[in-house]
Design a protein around this motif. Structure first.
Motif, PDB file in Angstrom:
ATOM      1  N   ALA A 133       0.328   7.286   3.038  1.00  0.00           N
ATOM      2  CA  ALA A 133      -0.070   6.104   2.268  1.00  0.00           C
ATOM      3  C   ALA A 133      -0.345   4.919   3.175  1.00  0.00           C
ATOM      4  O   ALA A 133      -1.259   4.119   2.922  1.00  0.00           O
ATOM      5  CB  ALA A 133       1.013   5.758   1.253  1.00  0.00           C
TER       6      ALA A 133
ATOM      7  N   ALA B  45       2.932   1.765  -3.354  1.00  0.00           N
ATOM      8  CA  ALA B  45       2.106   2.131  -4.508  1.00  0.00           C
ATOM      9  C   ALA B  45       2.016   3.639  -4.677  1.00  0.00           C
ATOM     10  O   ALA B  45       1.690   4.125  -5.766  1.00  0.00           O
ATOM     11  CB  ALA B  45       0.708   1.525  -4.358  1.00  0.00           C
ATOM     12  N   GLU B  46       2.307   4.374  -3.629  1.00  0.00           N
ATOM     13  CA  GLU B  46       2.348   5.834  -3.708  1.00  0.00           C
ATOM     14  C   GLU B  46       3.503   6.308  -4.590  1.00  0.00           C
ATOM     15  O   GLU B  46       3.471   7.424  -5.126  1.00  0.00           O
ATOM     16  CB  GLU B  46       2.495   6.413  -2.289  1.00  0.00           C
ATOM     17  N   PHE B  47       4.508   5.445  -4.775  1.00  0.00           N
ATOM     18  CA  PHE B  47       5.740   5.874  -5.438  1.00  0.00           C
ATOM     19  C   PHE B  47       6.031   5.156  -6.756  1.00  0.00           C
ATOM     20  O   PHE B  47       6.993   5.499  -7.442  1.00  0.00           O
ATOM     21  CB  PHE B  47       6.930   5.664  -4.491  1.00  0.00           C
TER      22      PHE B  47
ATOM     23  N   GLU C 257       0.836  -1.204   0.000  1.00  0.00           N
ATOM     24  CA  GLU C 257       0.000   0.000   0.000  1.00  0.00           C
ATOM     25  C   GLU C 257       0.871   1.254   0.000  1.00  0.00           C
ATOM     26  O   GLU C 257       0.612   2.215  -0.731  1.00  0.00           O
ATOM     27  CB  GLU C 257      -0.915  -0.011   1.223  1.00  0.00           C
ATOM     28  N   MET C 258       1.902   1.245   0.828  1.00  0.00           N
ATOM     29  CA  MET C 258       2.780   2.413   0.942  1.00  0.00           C
ATOM     30  C   MET C 258       3.561   2.648  -0.343  1.00  0.00           C
ATOM     31  O   MET C 258       3.634   3.769  -0.860  1.00  0.00           O
ATOM     32  CB  MET C 258       3.740   2.214   2.114  1.00  0.00           C
TER      33      MET C 258
ATOM     34  N   ARG D 189      -3.870   4.221   4.389  1.00  0.00           N
ATOM     35  CA  ARG D 189      -4.896   3.635   3.522  1.00  0.00           C
ATOM     36  C   ARG D 189      -5.023   2.128   3.723  1.00  0.00           C
ATOM     37  O   ARG D 189      -5.953   1.498   3.207  1.00  0.00           O
ATOM     38  CB  ARG D 189      -4.565   3.935   2.052  1.00  0.00           C
TER      39      ARG D 189
ATOM     40  N   ARG E 283       4.855  11.380   2.661  1.00  0.00           N
ATOM     41  CA  ARG E 283       3.937  10.699   1.745  1.00  0.00           C
ATOM     42  C   ARG E 283       3.783   9.229   2.126  1.00  0.00           C
ATOM     43  O   ARG E 283       2.693   8.667   2.031  1.00  0.00           O
ATOM     44  CB  ARG E 283       4.451  10.816   0.308  1.00  0.00           C
ATOM     45  N   ALA E 284       4.883   8.615   2.565  1.00  0.00           N
ATOM     46  CA  ALA E 284       4.831   7.215   2.970  1.00  0.00           C
ATOM     47  C   ALA E 284       3.899   7.029   4.162  1.00  0.00           C
ATOM     48  O   ALA E 284       3.102   6.082   4.211  1.00  0.00           O
ATOM     49  CB  ALA E 284       6.226   6.710   3.302  1.00  0.00           C
TER      50      ALA E 284
END
Length: 476
Positions: free
Chosen positions: A307, A124-126, A121-122, A310, A303-304
């Motif tokens: 994320a 996927a932000e990057f 999940e984390m 979520r 950002r991590a």
């Protein structure tokens, strides 16, 4: 997008192809096979060669076999190899070698799959993330995951499990992680390994597979942490122990709310807060390890952290649901489904989450607990010891499933003793009598205890039409 062309698969495995073909995926089970998959005819309880004809009929692009099976034409699309399992490992190795992805390897006595899902999940932000399906973490699951690794993936999250000594080393050698995590060392698989030190040594062997410049992430403050420290120092360029105290990954504070866990941490020099929906305190270490991954890979930590918020626990691993008994009266109870696995550490964490979850008016905290398996000769004592867990004082009734949990039932005060059955099936016809409006019900046990069947029966009490269509989760 083509995953494996015939020529590439033949080169990777040293096998012989009977025709030119292109595969879009990898399958080891005809029940889940998709058209275009490369079917791997593994032999376990059944010989996979018996299913090749079915796989091809369902649209498999080709099959990896050690012989042409009966009923399959010699010119059928095949990759013929000396040994199918060796070929799968070779495909996994080649998939890893050709990938540009940063690989994160995860093992531990508890929390492997949750940490894998959090990391997915984390990350996927990057970028594009490839991760193990379900709990594909053993001698065939890891090579399958690597063989499925898309060449354009930015990250790959590989879970590695074990039941016996010597199983992690070949998996980490195959995965060659850039970052390796040990989530925890706890009394799981004591039956085969014999001691916590032996478990720690086996888990720590994940660090031996680290790529040059790799990072080791692991818990500090455990009796076995020195074993992890030593292995990390031997194999990692960077060591990030996590926990409380003056550490690179420092857990500063945790606060449990009705619908989430809020943790505050310091990663390197940066202070962060993370809100984990429907989670208990046991999830804090997993989240901290994921933030360590972001730090090791040079990702934006703010950002991590966002994320990670979520992520939610999946079914069987702490998923919390509201089960509606009467929609007119709005009468419901809360179900905490943690029925996938159990050992003393995860059981204690689940009981703590139950104790922190507030029942509704006139509601009770109820635990339905199944046997914790593979704990060795002291298993009975470990089950009985749960009666003294600090969180147990907040539980009104405990229903026990299995011969080992009978030891806990006998150790509990009479006022807390619910039903005690040898098998989960014995509870199925009685679940409607076990719960009432306002209750909070935890169901937890090893997969072999089959308490997941009790979860299904409790979900079956839901009277709303939306429940018939799927799980109704809530996040507050």
């Amino acid at each position: 997008m083509t995953l494996w062309a015939a020529a590439d698969a033949a080169e990777a495995t040293g096998g012989r192809v009977t025709s030119d073909w292109r595969a879009d995926g990898i399958s080891i089970d005809t029940r889940s096979l998709q058209p275009g998959d490369l079917f791997i005819a593994l032999s376990a309880a059944r010989d996979g060669h018996d299913f090749v004809a079915d796989a091809l009929a369902k649209g498999a692009a080709a099959a990896v076999v050690s012989r042409v099976p009966e009923g399959v034409a010699p010119d059928a699309p095949l990759l013929v190899v000396p040994d199918v399992m060796d070929a799968l490992r070779a495909l996994g190795s080649a998939g890893r070698a050709r990938s540009r992805a940063q690989v994160i390897g995860i093992t531990g006595s508890v929390g492997k799959t949750s940490t894998k899902d959090m990391a997915r999940e984390m990350l996927a932000e990057f970028g594009k993330v490839h991760a193990a399906e379900a709990s594909f973490n053993n001698h065939w699951g890891v090579p399958v995951t690597l063989a499925r690794l898309p060449q354009d993936a930015d990250f790959a999250v590989i879970e590695m499990g074990m039941s016996n000594a010597g199983e992690i080393a070949p998996l980490t050698a195959l995965a060659r992680p850039n970052v390796a995590i040990v989530t925890a060392v706890a009394p799981a698989h004591l039956e085969s390994l014999g001691s916590l030190d032996a478990i720690a040594q086996e888990k720590a062997s994940i660090f031996a597979g680290l790529e040059p410049g790799g990072t080791a992430i692991y818990p500090a403050g455990l009796p076995t942490s020195p074993i992890l420290d030593a292995a990390a120092a031997d194999h990692a360029a960077s060591c990030l122990p996590f926990g409380e105290g003056d550490l690179p990954l420092h857990l500063h504070d945790i606060r449990q709310t009705e619908t989430a866990l809020v943790l505050r941490a310091k990663v390197g020099r940066m202070a962060l807060a993370v809100r984990l929906v429907n989670s208990g305190a046991h999830a804090a270490g997993n989240a901290l390890a994921c933030l360590g991954v972001a730090h090791a890979l040079g990702l934006d930590l703010a950002r991590a952290a966002l994320a990670l918020g979520r992520w939610q626990p999946p079914a069987g691993r702490g998923l919390r649901q509201k089960i509606m008994l009467d929609p007119v009266e709005e009468a419901s109870f809360t179900l905490i489904d943690d029925a996938f696995n159990a050992n003393p550490a995860s059981m204690s964490a689940a009981l703590a989450l139950l104790a922190q979850t507030k029942p509704g008016p006139n509601g009770r905290r109820i635990a339905i607990l199944g046997d914790m398996l593979e704990l060795g000769p002291d298993a009975g004592a470990m089950h009985a010891a749960l009666a003294g867990d600090p969180a147990m004082a907040q539980v009104r009734l405990v229903h026990c499933v299995g011969p080992l949990m009978a030891k806990l039932h006998a150790a509990l005060p009479l006022r807390q003793r619910g039903r005690s059955t040898q098998a989960a099936e014995a509870l199925l016809d009685h679940v409607h009598t076990l719960v009432a409006p306002g209750d909070v019900v935890l169901v937890k046990g090893s997969k072999g205890s089959r308490v997941s069947r009790v979860v299904d029966a409790l979900r079956g009490l839901d009277t709303t039409s939306s429940q018939k269509k799927g799980l109704q989760c809530y996040s507050g």
